[in-house]
Design an enzyme around this catalytic site. Structure first.
Site, mmCIF file in Angstrom:
data_model
loop_
_atom_site.group_PDB
_atom_site.id
_atom_site.type_symbol
_atom_site.label_atom_id
_atom_site.label_comp_id
_atom_site.label_asym_id
_atom_site.label_seq_id
_atom_site.Cartn_x
_atom_site.Cartn_y
_atom_site.Cartn_z
ATOM 1 N N ASP A 1 8.168 16.091 13.285
ATOM 2 C CA ASP A 1 7.763 15.995 11.874
ATOM 3 C C ASP A 1 6.252 15.893 11.782
ATOM 4 O O ASP A 1 5.698 15.085 11.046
ATOM 5 C CB ASP A 1 8.420 14.784 11.222
ATOM 6 C CG ASP A 1 8.370 14.872 9.695
ATOM 7 O OD1 ASP A 1 8.628 13.850 9.026
ATOM 8 O OD2 ASP A 1 8.053 15.960 9.173
ATOM 9 N N ILE B 1 0.822 -1.224 0.000
ATOM 10 C CA ILE B 1 0.000 0.000 0.000
ATOM 11 C C ILE B 1 0.844 1.256 0.000
ATOM 12 O O ILE B 1 0.321 2.340 -0.128
ATOM 13 C CB ILE B 1 -0.965 0.028 1.213
ATOM 14 C CG1 ILE B 1 -0.196 -0.230 2.508
ATOM 15 C CG2 ILE B 1 -2.117 -0.925 1.030
ATOM 16 C CD1 ILE B 1 -1.042 0.003 3.753
ATOM 17 N N GLY B 2 2.125 1.132 0.151
ATOM 18 C CA GLY B 2 2.941 2.340 0.153
ATOM 19 C C GLY B 2 4.401 1.961 0.261
ATOM 20 O O GLY B 2 4.747 0.784 0.242
ATOM 21 N N SER B 3 5.234 2.978 0.326
ATOM 22 C CA SER B 3 6.633 2.644 0.526
ATOM 23 C C SER B 3 7.237 3.644 1.495
ATOM 24 O O SER B 3 6.934 4.836 1.464
ATOM 25 C CB SER B 3 7.381 2.640 -0.803
ATOM 26 O OG SER B 3 7.424 3.939 -1.306
ATOM 27 N N GLY B 4 8.052 3.107 2.398
ATOM 28 C CA GLY B 4 8.720 3.960 3.372
ATOM 29 C C GLY B 4 10.202 3.944 3.059
ATOM 30 O O GLY B 4 10.641 3.347 2.072
ATOM 31 N N LYS C 1 5.087 -2.669 8.015
ATOM 32 C CA LYS C 1 6.225 -1.937 7.461
ATOM 33 C C LYS C 1 7.383 -2.907 7.403
ATOM 34 O O LYS C 1 7.749 -3.491 8.429
ATOM 35 C CB LYS C 1 6.588 -0.763 8.363
ATOM 36 C CG LYS C 1 5.608 0.371 8.270
ATOM 37 C CD LYS C 1 6.162 1.580 8.991
ATOM 38 C CE LYS C 1 5.253 2.763 8.791
ATOM 39 N NZ LYS C 1 5.823 3.982 9.341
ATOM 40 N N GLY D 1 11.563 0.238 3.334
ATOM 41 C CA GLY D 1 10.995 -0.847 2.534
ATOM 42 C C GLY D 1 9.519 -0.587 2.296
ATOM 43 O O GLY D 1 9.004 0.496 2.608
ATOM 44 N N GLU D 2 8.861 -1.636 1.751
ATOM 45 C CA GLU D 2 7.467 -1.439 1.410
ATOM 46 C C GLU D 2 6.572 -1.444 2.644
ATOM 47 O O GLU D 2 6.891 -2.069 3.651
ATOM 48 C CB GLU D 2 7.017 -2.570 0.477
ATOM 49 C CG GLU D 2 7.362 -2.287 -0.960
ATOM 50 C CD GLU D 2 7.883 -3.499 -1.699
ATOM 51 O OE1 GLU D 2 8.174 -3.365 -2.877
ATOM 52 O OE2 GLU D 2 8.012 -4.558 -1.061
ATOM 53 N N VAL D 3 5.436 -0.736 2.502
ATOM 54 C CA VAL D 3 4.403 -0.797 3.530
ATOM 55 C C VAL D 3 3.289 -1.631 2.925
ATOM 56 O O VAL D 3 2.863 -1.388 1.795
ATOM 57 C CB VAL D 3 3.874 0.604 3.898
ATOM 58 C CG1 VAL D 3 2.864 0.510 5.022
ATOM 59 C CG2 VAL D 3 5.026 1.509 4.301
HETATM 60 P P1 AMP Z 1 5.512 5.623 6.231
HETATM 61 O O1 AMP Z 1 6.610 4.674 6.201
HETATM 62 O O2 AMP Z 1 4.930 5.790 7.589
HETATM 63 O O3 AMP Z 1 5.884 6.911 5.603
HETATM 64 O O4 AMP Z 1 4.314 4.977 5.359
HETATM 65 C C1 AMP Z 1 4.238 5.099 3.958
HETATM 66 C C2 AMP Z 1 2.781 5.055 3.519
HETATM 67 O O5 AMP Z 1 2.210 3.820 3.892
HETATM 68 C C3 AMP Z 1 1.905 6.114 4.207
HETATM 69 O O6 AMP Z 1 1.909 7.312 3.520
HETATM 70 C C4 AMP Z 1 0.539 5.459 4.167
HETATM 71 O O7 AMP Z 1 -0.097 5.711 2.924
HETATM 72 C C5 AMP Z 1 0.861 3.989 4.279
HETATM 73 N N1 AMP Z 1 0.727 3.556 5.672
HETATM 74 C C6 AMP Z 1 1.658 3.572 6.632
HETATM 75 N N2 AMP Z 1 1.166 3.084 7.783
HETATM 76 C C7 AMP Z 1 -0.118 2.740 7.532
HETATM 77 C C8 AMP Z 1 -1.176 2.208 8.336
HETATM 78 N N3 AMP Z 1 -0.996 1.925 9.613
HETATM 79 N N4 AMP Z 1 -2.360 1.999 7.756
HETATM 80 C C9 AMP Z 1 -2.550 2.316 6.439
HETATM 81 N N5 AMP Z 1 -1.612 2.825 5.660
HETATM 82 C C10 AMP Z 1 -0.396 3.065 6.176
#
Ligand code: AMP
Length: 996
Positions: free
Chosen positions: A759, A640-643, A666, A646-648
């Site tokens: 932040d 659903i995303g990437s930090g 994460k 690594g991937e989220v």
């Molecule tokens: P982050 O590593 O926290 O920057 O997460 C990257 C992206 O993953 C965020 O912008 C969200 O879109 C998604 N994400 C992170 N944590 C969650 C969560 N607990 N539930 C849903 N989406 C999340």
């Protein structure tokens, strides 16, 4: 002798027919009498003497023929008897009599009318022994079996050979006689056969059934049990029924071949050499499995070839196998006082799949020095997941002694290792540990306990892993842990804890601290203070108590007044946040008598936040705070995303006895460095310390397998900034204030714990399906590393300029007050549905304009009260900014009194950013104007409503906008505000307040 004229002629007939009539008997018939086998006279008795006559002749082949005949057809009142000899019954209950005879037609003989008969009778008589020759007296005891008539054979011929069979039973005596009675016919008996029937022995279903005599009457069945053939055994009792006709009926039950034998044509034969059969049954002999053999026939199993083995649980059909070879390619990675060992599977698994590993650990003293078992002594070395029976090729060994050499042997085993008695093959690796935090303090004792104090003693930890700088003593009332606890520091291994309540149970814990960080807290020790003695008051005491009460009351009122000023929204008084990093709300006091720095901590609903970076080993910190979750309980479903790390992912987590819960995962991407892992897990260590509905909740971590993961609750609507952009203008003001209230509540909780976010921005707020906002993103270093909005400042740090307070940008003065500044920016982001703060200004311009006192204007449609709150958050002097608890109070009041949200006029606002006010003079058309205010989607609505020029537009009111079909309240307001602004610009009036 034969006196009748037809007799000679009849004889000729009889002789020729006799040759035809000697047919064979059935195999299930046993003869008791057969006249065809008698050579010579049959020897039967006749009465009277001129009746039946024995005739002996030769046939055309010159074989002798014996018959009994009578033919007194011309004499009236004949009663001629012919009786057999005594026939023993031989166990038969029912017998059959087959008689072959000729009976002459009276019409074929002239002159016999009136005297000639065409019938004769058959009788029997039972007796236990031969009754002698007194036939005349016995005839009335004979029992009639049947009467035979002339036409019995069909009457087609005058003289024909008849064969008749009659059955008689049940018989009870040992034997019987038969008798033929003639009453004036012309008869020749050519043969008489008496027999009984039996079922002839057979073999059926591997059981043998012997001969059996049939039952007494024609319908009875005789039940017969079979006996299993050789090398067979009963499954169900084998049975059959013998019918009166001598046939076997209804086979039931069966036998099966014993172990070592297989069925072959109704018998069981031994398995050949090289084959075996382990159990009795229908199966055939099997070929010996791989690496096994059988040396003799009828083998029950196949012993293993030499150097091959079978485990105790292996079935006989399993091939024989060998212990595995040694594991290969061992890699060790030391981390402080723990080591991670990984290896590859043995090249030869011995032909088995139940490979397991055990790890032997030895602690070695110096170069070439002696080694001893790791667990000898007091050190509690821990193996994760365990020391023996490992199924995966890795182990983590914890709690090793710092700066020490260790030797590990990784043994490969399988189920035949023990059977083989061969030593397990192993791979070895030597390591040296590094620096580490001290081990747990053990054996806390109380030396002295009074009403108000307790003196504690303890020993240094078994593994100090360095010089112990001090000990932390943590204590709290046993029944009151949630509300508050206190800490005390001591330089040596004793401490006196004073200021305790009398007669109260306290829990004490101690931990050691070295330059490498804090060790674990010790086990809880419960100690009860002494009970207070009843007071005896004299006048002086009462006077002192009164004075103390009065001064206490005065002090209390003073505190209340201060707190009121402090918690009110006056901004007149604010503590420095900086010192509260660890002890928020605490009151430090120096006790010269005890020489301890004694800090009393009292939190309404939380403990203090501990920076995981004070731990040398991030794994220790993460395991102290966060729950380790088995990877098998996690199912990753989508990315659903990437930090930064690594991937989220979105996934589901299985909880024992509960339904799966959705979670966000994460992941730490492969090939990470130790530092990356430390930073990645630091976020989990921080998050794990929080428990608030507006702060993202950590479910746990996966560190024992790969990928390393941080598992949090899943927030369906993702990050707040993109969520708002997706739903531009779709919420009511109250809904937006509700979002802001949640964020402020989460930040109140965090700041109360002494946590500074650094932040805070809408992108770091997550929104769930119930529109609850939760603060997230707690990686301290990540503020600097992964935030795309972070920029380098002149002091070298990387900071998200647009969200950061000036003092933090200028000289890195981060505090809860700088978080409040960021919160003001988040408010602006929310009210503008995710607009970028300061739009496309460069970071340099943002810093400059803020420095010069410019502030973001109210977003379109933003109530004045909210913009005023934003402006308060952006006070230059951080002590003038509200606290988060105050922000929550203000927002709660607005939610309770929504009429305060109606005014769009900002009071007492500082200078606004001119750039923020769009200049509509550059817009040439309605479409252009709508694009400028990001309402381009309503172009068609305006055209259809006849609003073709801006001149038309500036005359519109809210009702007109509604009638165009703009249904969303937020959009109506946005358009209306812009219309008002345009009108003001056109009329060359000053801009009404700040609501651009
Ligand atoms: P982050 O590593 O926290 O920057 O997460 C990257 C992206 O993953 C965020 O912008 C969200 O879109 C998604 N994400 C992170 N944590 C969650 C969560 N607990 N539930 C849903 N989406 C999340």
């Amino acid at each position: 002798m034969a006196s009748d004229p037809g007799l000679a002629a009849m004889l000729l007939w009889t002789i020729s027919l006799q040759a035809v009539g000697t047919a064979g008997t059935n195999s299930n018939e046993v003869n008791l009498l057969d006249t065809t086998t008698i050579t010579g006279d049959w020897g039967w008795l006749t009465y009277p003497s001129h009746g039946w006559d024995a005739i002996n002749e030769m046939d055309e082949y010159f074989s002798p023929i014996h018959t009994y005949q009578v033919c007194n057809v011309m004499s009236p009142s004949q009663n001629n008897w012919l009786r057999t000899g005594w026939i023993p019954r031989e166990g038969a209950r029912r017998i059959y009599i087959e008689v072959k005879f000729t009976l002459r037609d009276c019409n074929s003989m002239p002159g016999v009318l009136g005297t000639c008969k065409e019938t004769f009778n058959l009788y029997y008589y039972e007796s236990d022994r031969a009754a002698g020759s007194a036939i005349r007296t016995a005839v009335n005891q004979f029992i009639k079996i049947d009467t035979w008539e002339w036409d019995l054979g069909g009457g087609r011929r005058r003289l024909q050979l008849n064969t008749e069979v009659r059955g008689v039973g049940p018989l009870n005596r040992r034997g019987f006689y038969l008798a033929f009675q003639d009453i004036g016919a012309c008869i020749a008996l050519t043969s008489v056969r008496v027999y009984y029937k039996r079922c002839v022995g057979v073999s059926r279903n591997l059981a043998v059934f012997t001969d059996v005599v049939t039952g007494a009457d024609s319908s009875s069945l005789v039940e017969v049990r079979g006996q299993c053939v050789d090398h067979a055994e009963e499954r169900d009792t084998p049975k059959m029924y013998c019918s009166a006709e001598g046939e076997w009926l209804v086979p039931i039950g069966r036998c099966v071949c014993s172990a070592g034998f297989e069925e072959h044509r109704d018998s069981c034969v031994a398995c050949e050499v090289g084959f075996y059969k382990p159990v009795a049954g229908d199966g055939l002999c099997g070929k010996c499995p791989q690496h096994s053999h059988s040396e003799a026939r009828a083998a029950l199993n196949c012993p293993c070839d030499s150097n091959y083995y079978r485990a105790t649980d292996d079935p006989p059909a399993a091939p024989c196998s060998r212990p595995p070879s040694a594991p290969v390619n061992v890699i060790s990675s030391v981390n402080g006082t723990s080591v991670n060992l990984e290896w590859d599977r043995p090249l030869d698994t011995g032909g088995r799949s139940d490979l397991q590993y055990s790890v032997l650990c030895q602690k070695c003293s110096g170069e070439g020095g002696s080694c001893e078992d790791c667990r000898s002594g007091t050190a509690a070395v821990r193996f994760i997941p365990r020391q023996t029976g490992l199924t995966e090729p890795w182990v983590t060994v914890l709690n090793l002694v710092a700066h020490t050499n260790y030797s590990f042997r990784i043994l490969a085993m399988n189920a035949v290792t023990h059977v083989s008695n061969e030593p397990s093959l192993y791979a070895s690796v030597n390591i040296t540990t590094n620096q580490a935090a001290p081990s747990e303090v053990l054996a806390i004792r109380q030396e002295n306990t009074s009403q108000n104090s307790v003196t504690l003693l303890w020993h240094e930890p078994n593994q100090p892993n360095g010089v112990i700088l001090e000990y932390d003593i943590k204590y709290y009332e046993k029944d009151n842990e949630e509300q508050s606890y206190s800490t005390l520091k001591s330089k040596n291994t004793s401490a006196r804890v004073s200021g305790l309540k009398p007669g109260t149970k306290y829990i004490f814990q101690v931990r050691a601290r070295t330059s490498a960080g804090c060790g674990r807290f010790s086990q809880n020790v419960e100690i009860q203070t002494g009970k207070a003695a009843p007071l005896r008051y004299n006048t002086m005491t009462i006077l002192w108590i009164c004075m103390a009460l009065v001064s206490g009351l005065v002090a209390f009122l003073a505190i209340i007044i201060c707190r009121k000023r402090h918690c009110g929204y006056s901004k007149a008084f604010q503590d420095s946040d900086e010192e509260k990093m660890h002890y928020q709300n605490g009151h430090g006091m120096f006790d010269p008598f005890l020489n301890y720095y004694h800090i009393l901590v009292s939190f309404p609903d939380a403990r203090f936040y501990i920076d995981p970076h004070t731990y040398e080993d991030p794994c220790q910190a993460v395991h102290e705070f966060a729950r380790e979750i088995e990877a098998s309980r996690i199912k990753i479903e989508k990315i659903i995303g990437s930090g930064e790390f690594g991937e989220v992912c979105y996934g589901r987590m299985r909880l024992p006895g509960k339904r799966d819960i959705p979670v966000a995962l994460k992941t730490l991407k492969a090939g990470y460095t130790e530092k990356q892992k430390r930073d990645f897990l630091a976020e989990a260590s921080i998050m794990a310390q929080f428990d608030h509905p507006n702060v993202i909740r950590l479910e746990g971590v996966v560190t024992q397998s790969k990928p390393v993961m941080i598992i949090t609750e899943y927030m369906e609507n993702g990050s707040l900034d993109s969520f708002l952009r997706r739903h531009d203008g779709q919420f009511t003001i109250i809904q937006l204030v509700g979002l802001l209230r949640g964020i402020a509540a989460g930040m109140t909780y965090l700041s109360d714990l002494g946590y500074i976010h650094r932040d805070l921005a809408a992108r770091n707020i997550l929104v769930n399906s119930n529109l609850v906002c939760k603060v997230s993103d707690f990686g301290l270093s990540r503020v600097l590393e992964d935030d795309p909005d972070a920029a380098y400042t002149t002091s070298g740090g990387k900071i998200p300029i647009r969200w950061t307070a000036p003092e933090a940008i200028a000289y890195r003065k981060f505090s809860s007050s700088s978080d409040v500044w960021s919160y003001g920016v988040v408010m602006w982001e929310v009210m503008s549905y995710g607009e970028r703060p300061y739009w496309n200004l460069t970071n340099r311009d943002v810093i400059k304009s803020v420095e010069e006192g410019y502030r973001l204007p109210a977003p379109m449609g933003c109530p004045a009260a909210l913009h005023t709150l934003m402006l308060d958050c952006w006070q230059k002097d951080r002590n003038e900014r509200p606290r988060f608890c105050q922000i929550v109070t203000v927002l709660d009041k607005l939610i309770r009194n929504p009429e305060n949200l109606k005014s769009m006029d900002t009071l007492c606002s500082p200078p606004l950013m001119e750039r923020a006010i769009p200049d509509f003079s550059s817009c040439n058309s309605v479409d252009e104007w709508l694009d400028t205010i990001k309402m381009g989607r309503y172009k068609d609505h305006f055209a259809a409503g006849g609003y073709h020029t801006l001149g038309h537009v500036i005359g519109m009111n809210q009702g007109d906008i509604q009638r165009l079909g703009v249904t969303l309240m937020g959009h109506q307001k946005k358009i209306m505000t812009s219309v008002q602004l345009m009108r003001a610009q056109v009329l060359n009036k000053s801009v009404p307040s700040v609501h651009v």
